[in-house]
Design an enzyme around this catalytic site. Structure first.
Site, PDB file in Angstrom:
ATOM      1  N   GLY A   1       1.002  -1.039  -0.096  1.00  0.00           N
ATOM      2  CA  GLY A   1      -0.017  -0.035   0.056  1.00  0.00           C
ATOM      3  C   GLY A   1       0.707   1.398   0.069  1.00  0.00           C
TER       4      GLY A   1
ATOM      5  N   LYS B   1       2.189   4.942  19.449  1.00  0.00           N
ATOM      6  CA  LYS B   1       1.443   5.167  18.292  1.00  0.00           C
ATOM      7  C   LYS B   1       0.115   5.218  18.436  1.00  0.00           C
ATOM      8  CE  LYS B   1       1.299   5.812  13.708  1.00  0.00           C
ATOM      9  NZ  LYS B   1       1.469   4.780  12.796  1.00  0.00           N
TER      10      LYS B   1
END
Lengths: 304, 304
Positions: free
Chosen positions: B9, B184
């Protein structure tokens, strides 16, 4: 009784039509449906029997409606800036005004303008929506619960409740309007917001374990805030939530008003259903964490 | 170094292209872009300079790719059921596998199949998206932070970090991968979910007081859960949240991956970003109330 209906959406049209059919003189303030209703009348479809009113008194301006015994308010709360000016021309010395609007803060607007002694409020568990102009679809209902804004069980409240019952609309007069309002909020806050946000009707939200759990948690938060308001008696969370879910299950793929408002591009009733309850909770030191997040998400959607 | 990119991707294509440009031998497993890239090469647009790779080794099946030194995994986590079978043909005795996928649970899949000693993980603060086939748009980035799944700072992790740095991708090897993952998550959980749910980009959510407050509250919840996991050192909520907001402001109208996934009708990475973190928090007795509600709302949207 001579009654003016202000805010003739699905709720106002349905109750107004039922009251007129029972012999009351009802005058409707109309906007979208004015031409259709004044020329062709008003049609109600309902599981308890459809009916049609041939002659309906529709007005475009409250000043033309004359004074009445009772003003019935069904206006969307996002239009509350106009509430007082719409009601004022209808009031003579002893006119009562009953708001069946959603959420909190509506009685306060009216009380400030006309005095607390003129104001009643009520909560309506009603499934209805507007069809083509001149038609309202009634899908099902629970009772109206109404009471004096000033508190206590008055002769006037009992008489209005009796009028609704005589018209085929179950209605109960209650001494503690605030409690009835918060109980309704415990339904409106989860179901209105979550259906508006997800575009999923009530049965779909109840069918998924994760959203069902949030509905229960949201109801519990609202009941916690309600019970901090000094109600006449506390709401028992477990039994109340169980009853609300039982009542909602048979409503099937119900689209609450806020879901329809969002789908049809109207503003949402965020202040009455979320903003004021959040502030009233905070004033009692209660933080409604999930409710606050739901409000933020709904507000964000208004700004797209 | 010979590198296989699995899951090409925006992230896999961008990092793979940067590594190839720096002289590494990179092999890409491709699906949508296979024909475009193998015939016309790969274009990267970037504020730090556009470039084009004429000759790119694209494959449709991992079995054809041969064994490599390093497998770089950028697969969407909702495809993790296929993760091990895609990686297996690329592994010889000392091949390392680095997953830069979102959320939690990815290293565990790989460790179970190949042994914990082969597995590294990393978090990438990268703004990129795919354009037409054969093009990836790089918008901006922070550093990659990577480390051993088994913990500790290894020579291998340092070497891989050096390779990224040499290729123009800032990268830091860390001893506590779990901490980097949770940090994150403290960004991903609010921003991915809220942008997907509201269809508003990051700057719009930060501009509204009510959604900004929910972002902060969600981050604080995640940090609370992170600090219950026995990290090498606790995350200081106030300074961390302030830094995350500072980092996010300049990203402008950024559309995080989950927002794009929702807008483009793909499934969302709910298990890796919400489901596993919620379970890991609950195992330590931490209830992430807002995160749970956000997950429920995102899940509901998957079922429309």
């Amino acid at each position: 009784m001579r009654i003016a209906v202000i805010g003739a959406g699905a709720l106002g049209l349905y109750y107004g039509a039922m009251l007129q059919r029972a012999g009351n003189e009802v005058r409707f303030l109309l906007r979208r449906d004015h031409e259709a209703i004044t020329t062709r009348g008003l049609t109600v479809t309902s599981p308890s029997g459809d009916f049609h009113l041939d002659s309906v008194a529709g007005y475009r301006e409250p000043a033309a409606m004359g004074e009445v015994d009772l003003v019935l308010v069904g206006l969307k709360t996002f239009a509350n800036a106009r509430l007082v000016e719409l009601v004022r021309p209808l009031m003579r010395g002893d006119t009562a005004v009953l708001t069946l609007q959603n959420g909190l803060g509506n009685e306060e607007h009216l009380a400030e303008a006309f005095g607390a002694g003129r104001v009643l409020g009520g909560v309506a568990f009603l499934c209805s929506n507007r069809g083509e102009p001149g038609t309202v679809h009634h899908l099902g209902q629970g009772p109206i619960r109404l009471g004096e804004f000033a508190g206590g069980l008055s002769e006037r409240a009992l008489a209005i409740a009796e009028m609704f019952n005589a018209a085929g609309v179950r209605c109960e007069a209650v001494a503690d309007l605030a409690k009835a309002r918060w109980e309704k909020l415990a339904w409106n806050i989860p179901f209105n917001g979550l259906t508006a946000l997800t575009a999923l009707p009530t049965d779909r939200l109840l069918a998924h374990a994760s959203t069902r759990r949030e509905i229960v948690s949201l109801m519990a938060e609202v009941i916690g805030a309600a019970n901090a308001q000094g109600l006449s008696a506390p709401i028992d969370a477990d039994s109340f939530i169980a009853r609300m879910l039982e009542l909602t299950e048979p409503m099937g793929d119900y689209h609450p008003s806020m879901m329809l408002d969002r789908l049809e591009g109207r503003p949402l009733e965020l202040e009455a259903i979320y903003g004021i309850p959040l502030r009233m909770a905070a004033e009692k030191g209660v933080e409604m964490v999930r409710v606050r997040m739901l409000r933020a998400l709904l507000e964000a959607g208004e700004k797209r």
